[in-house]
Motif scaffolding. Sequence first.
Motif, mmCIF file in Angstrom:
data_model
loop_
_atom_site.group_PDB
_atom_site.id
_atom_site.type_symbol
_atom_site.label_atom_id
_atom_site.label_comp_id
_atom_site.label_asym_id
_atom_site.label_seq_id
_atom_site.Cartn_x
_atom_site.Cartn_y
_atom_site.Cartn_z
ATOM 1 N N UNK A 285 -19.219 21.941 -2.663
ATOM 2 C CA UNK A 285 -17.837 22.334 -2.367
ATOM 3 C C UNK A 285 -17.368 21.671 -1.072
ATOM 4 N N UNK A 286 -18.221 21.690 -0.057
ATOM 5 C CA UNK A 286 -17.871 21.100 1.233
ATOM 6 C C UNK A 286 -17.574 19.614 1.097
ATOM 7 N N UNK A 287 -18.414 18.891 0.343
ATOM 8 C CA UNK A 287 -18.194 17.461 0.151
ATOM 9 C C UNK A 287 -16.938 17.201 -0.675
ATOM 10 N N UNK A 288 -16.732 18.008 -1.694
ATOM 11 C CA UNK A 288 -15.594 17.817 -2.586
ATOM 12 C C UNK A 288 -14.266 18.097 -1.903
ATOM 13 N N UNK B 64 -24.075 24.936 -11.277
ATOM 14 C CA UNK B 64 -23.526 25.532 -10.061
ATOM 15 C C UNK B 64 -23.056 24.448 -9.079
ATOM 16 N N UNK B 65 -23.773 23.327 -9.028
ATOM 17 C CA UNK B 65 -23.364 22.220 -8.167
ATOM 18 C C UNK B 65 -22.028 21.646 -8.625
ATOM 19 N N UNK B 66 -21.896 21.442 -9.941
ATOM 20 C CA UNK B 66 -20.634 20.928 -10.491
ATOM 21 C C UNK B 66 -19.500 21.909 -10.269
ATOM 22 N N UNK B 67 -19.819 23.193 -10.386
ATOM 23 C CA UNK B 67 -18.801 24.221 -10.164
ATOM 24 C C UNK B 67 -18.290 24.167 -8.731
ATOM 25 N N UNK B 68 -19.197 24.017 -7.781
ATOM 26 C CA UNK B 68 -18.787 23.875 -6.393
ATOM 27 C C UNK B 68 -17.958 22.627 -6.180
ATOM 28 N N UNK B 69 -18.352 21.531 -6.859
ATOM 29 C CA UNK B 69 -17.640 20.267 -6.678
ATOM 30 C C UNK B 69 -16.190 20.367 -7.167
ATOM 31 N N UNK B 70 -15.980 20.953 -8.350
ATOM 32 C CA UNK B 70 -14.612 21.030 -8.872
ATOM 33 C C UNK B 70 -13.774 22.043 -8.097
ATOM 34 N N UNK B 71 -14.419 23.062 -7.534
ATOM 35 C CA UNK B 71 -13.673 24.047 -6.747
ATOM 36 C C UNK B 71 -13.214 23.489 -5.405
ATOM 37 N N UNK B 72 -13.704 22.299 -5.052
ATOM 38 C CA UNK B 72 -13.240 21.659 -3.826
ATOM 39 C C UNK B 72 -11.749 21.379 -3.852
ATOM 40 N N UNK B 73 -11.148 21.379 -5.046
ATOM 41 C CA UNK B 73 -9.715 21.154 -5.154
ATOM 42 C C UNK B 73 -8.877 22.362 -4.819
ATOM 43 N N UNK C 243 -14.749 21.746 5.363
ATOM 44 C CA UNK C 243 -16.015 21.022 5.288
ATOM 45 C C UNK C 243 -17.038 21.674 6.211
ATOM 46 N N UNK C 244 -16.665 21.901 7.459
ATOM 47 C CA UNK C 244 -17.558 22.563 8.412
ATOM 48 C C UNK C 244 -17.841 23.998 7.978
ATOM 49 N N UNK C 245 -16.808 24.677 7.495
ATOM 50 C CA UNK C 245 -16.899 26.074 7.072
ATOM 51 C C UNK C 245 -17.976 26.242 5.989
ATOM 52 N N UNK C 246 -17.924 25.414 4.956
ATOM 53 C CA UNK C 246 -18.877 25.563 3.857
ATOM 54 C C UNK C 246 -20.230 24.936 4.154
ATOM 55 N N UNK C 247 -20.270 23.965 5.068
ATOM 56 C CA UNK C 247 -21.568 23.450 5.488
ATOM 57 C C UNK C 247 -22.371 24.533 6.200
ATOM 58 N N UNK C 248 -21.681 25.387 6.949
ATOM 59 C CA UNK C 248 -22.359 26.513 7.587
ATOM 60 C C UNK C 248 -22.994 27.422 6.551
#
Length: 417
Positions: free
Chosen positions: A79-82, A126-135, A364-369
């Motif tokens: 999610x953070x990367x996306x 779950x990884x893909x779910x996080x990636x698409x939720x980046x929008x 990005x910082x928020x979700x990296x934490x």
Amino acid sequence: MKLSSSLEADWSTPQQPIPQTISQGTVEYKRAGMALFLLGFASFSLIYCVQPLLPNLSQSFHIAPSASALALSLTTGFLAMSIVLSSAFSQTLGRKGLMFFSMLLASILNVVCAVSPSWHVLMVSRSLEGFVLGGVPAVAMAWIAEEISPKNLSKTMGLYIAGTAFGGMMGRVGMGILTEFFSWRISMAILGGICLFCAFGFLKLLPNSRNFIAQQGLSFKFHLHAWYVHLSHTRLLKIYGIGFLLTSVFVTLFNYVTFRLFAAPYHLSQTQISLIFLSYSLGIISSSIAGHIADRIGKKQVMILGFLCMLLGVLLTLSASLFLIILGIGCVTTGFFIAHAIASSRVGELATSNKGHATSLYLLFYYLGSSIVGAYGGNIWQSHGWNGIVILNIFLILIALIVIFSIKPLRSPSVTH
């Protein structure tokens, strides 16, 4: 509902911006508020629905607690990367359409998670779910900063974050209760269906962008420069650090308190533990009123208040009393949402242009934490138990307070481009 007409304004060729914002008291403001609430609810219930299921996943797939935490950490990591990429794409494609399709795909992927035959398939889903939720998160914050009247910015951001609090609560509480009657797989499928309806409700309610200026093509040089300028702004960088520390404390505590309460001497059931997550209702209230409090005593003071409330809550969880543990969780939740509401609204104020890039960096910082410290907390839990989790969180909170105190007066000039 005509999908094509609803998205037309955001996916068509660039138009001249209308210098008009949405103010409180109008029909559009009410529709926007409801849409943003649905957006926050759906996205955050999908992200955090696995948190109360970590012990179940550990048992089902025969993995260690630190490994089961990857069901959440991988989601927030991708999610953070996306988020950074989504902010760039939304500059070209539009805000509303990108948020809708992100919700739609994430809801479908949650159903895929429910039927995953193995741990590795679940992790990929779950990884893909996080990636698409980046929008969703960065684009939503950018939409609010662009379309809502500046005088209503903090209140509206608080309403969106209240939706995220409600989603986080219902994702956790709902999943806990459902798994008492059904399997965790059926529970995840049900949640996916609910969020699918939320996606179409959001599409119907959210007003089309008025002040969004689309960029022609994907200019990586433009995006890199925009991110560089924001990262070069000292106060924005400190706000980003605060976002990292906020989720580091919050997610680490919630990840491993479930394991603590499952074990002796508490032996709580899945439903009993999930009901503790009703403390998120305090987050709904606190994030909604944070803007009002900030208008009276100042944003910096409110962020300090939020972290002090979190510190008190963390200390209370040291008690063996279940009542005090629950009270501590409530304090941490209240403080978290107070500080997050103010920090996130402050990003929109400091960045006077390219707001999508500014908010994407904050998130990005928020979700990296959440991803980094949330996963690392598993090692602390296994080696040092709950006392180790508490010491880690106290350390992070003290760093956050030092950062907040170092921020210069907020009347200083905002960043310009």
